[in-house]
Design a protein around this motif. Structure first.
Motif, PDB file in Angstrom:
ATOM      1  N   GLU A  11      48.545  34.466  28.657  1.00  0.00           N
ATOM      2  CA  GLU A  11      47.516  35.130  29.449  1.00  0.00           C
ATOM      3  C   GLU A  11      48.001  35.289  30.879  1.00  0.00           C
ATOM      4  O   GLU A  11      48.516  34.351  31.473  1.00  0.00           O
ATOM      5  N   PRO A  12      47.820  36.471  31.421  1.00  0.00           N
ATOM      6  CA  PRO A  12      48.189  36.662  32.820  1.00  0.00           C
ATOM      7  C   PRO A  12      47.335  35.776  33.718  1.00  0.00           C
ATOM      8  O   PRO A  12      46.182  35.482  33.405  1.00  0.00           O
ATOM      9  N   LEU A  16      43.077  34.433  33.688  1.00  0.00           N
ATOM     10  CA  LEU A  16      42.600  33.060  33.808  1.00  0.00           C
ATOM     11  C   LEU A  16      41.801  32.880  35.090  1.00  0.00           C
ATOM     12  O   LEU A  16      40.782  32.176  35.104  1.00  0.00           O
ATOM     13  N   GLN A  17      42.227  33.510  36.157  1.00  0.00           N
ATOM     14  CA  GLN A  17      41.503  33.441  37.427  1.00  0.00           C
ATOM     15  C   GLN A  17      40.118  34.062  37.279  1.00  0.00           C
ATOM     16  O   GLN A  17      39.128  33.510  37.738  1.00  0.00           O
ATOM     17  N   ALA A  18      40.042  35.216  36.619  1.00  0.00           N
ATOM     18  CA  ALA A  18      38.754  35.890  36.418  1.00  0.00           C
ATOM     19  C   ALA A  18      37.823  35.034  35.559  1.00  0.00           C
ATOM     20  O   ALA A  18      36.624  34.936  35.842  1.00  0.00           O
TER      21      ALA A  18
END
Length: 103
Positions: A11-12, A16-18
């Motif tokens: 996963e980019p 993960l941040q979103a």
């Protein structure tokens, strides 16, 4: 038959941040309650106040967080604002979490 642990995903970092930001925006009992109430359809602030049993300023503060996170949308109707969920997936996450906590 044994299973092997899942391999790390590719996963980019942005994804993960979103996801982290979404969960952070939901990390409040009042905000979870708002999402739960909106899962049944749009509501006005006074309806949320009644359903949740908290003050109007508190509901408005939490709605602002949810709007900033694009979890809810607001639509002005005459003198009131109607709030709706922007994505039913969020309702499923919240309702599943609530059901899990009740087990």
């Amino acid at each position: 038959m044994t299973t092997t642990p899942a391999a790390p995903t590719d996963e980019p970092d942005q994804t993960l941040q979103a996801a982290s930001e979404l969960l952070r925006a939901l990390a409040s009992p009042v905000r979870l309650g708002i999402v739960r109430e909106l899962s049944g359809g749009g509501k006005y602030v006074h309806e949320l106040v009644t359903a949740l049993g908290v003050s109007q300023p508190l509901v408005s503060q939490h709605l602002r967080v949810l709007r900033t996170s694009r979890i809810v949308a607001a639509r002005r109707q005459a003198r009131e604002t109607r709030y709706t969920l922007t994505d039913d997936h969020v309702a499923h996450i919240v309702l599943d979490a609530i059901r899990h906590a009740q087990e």
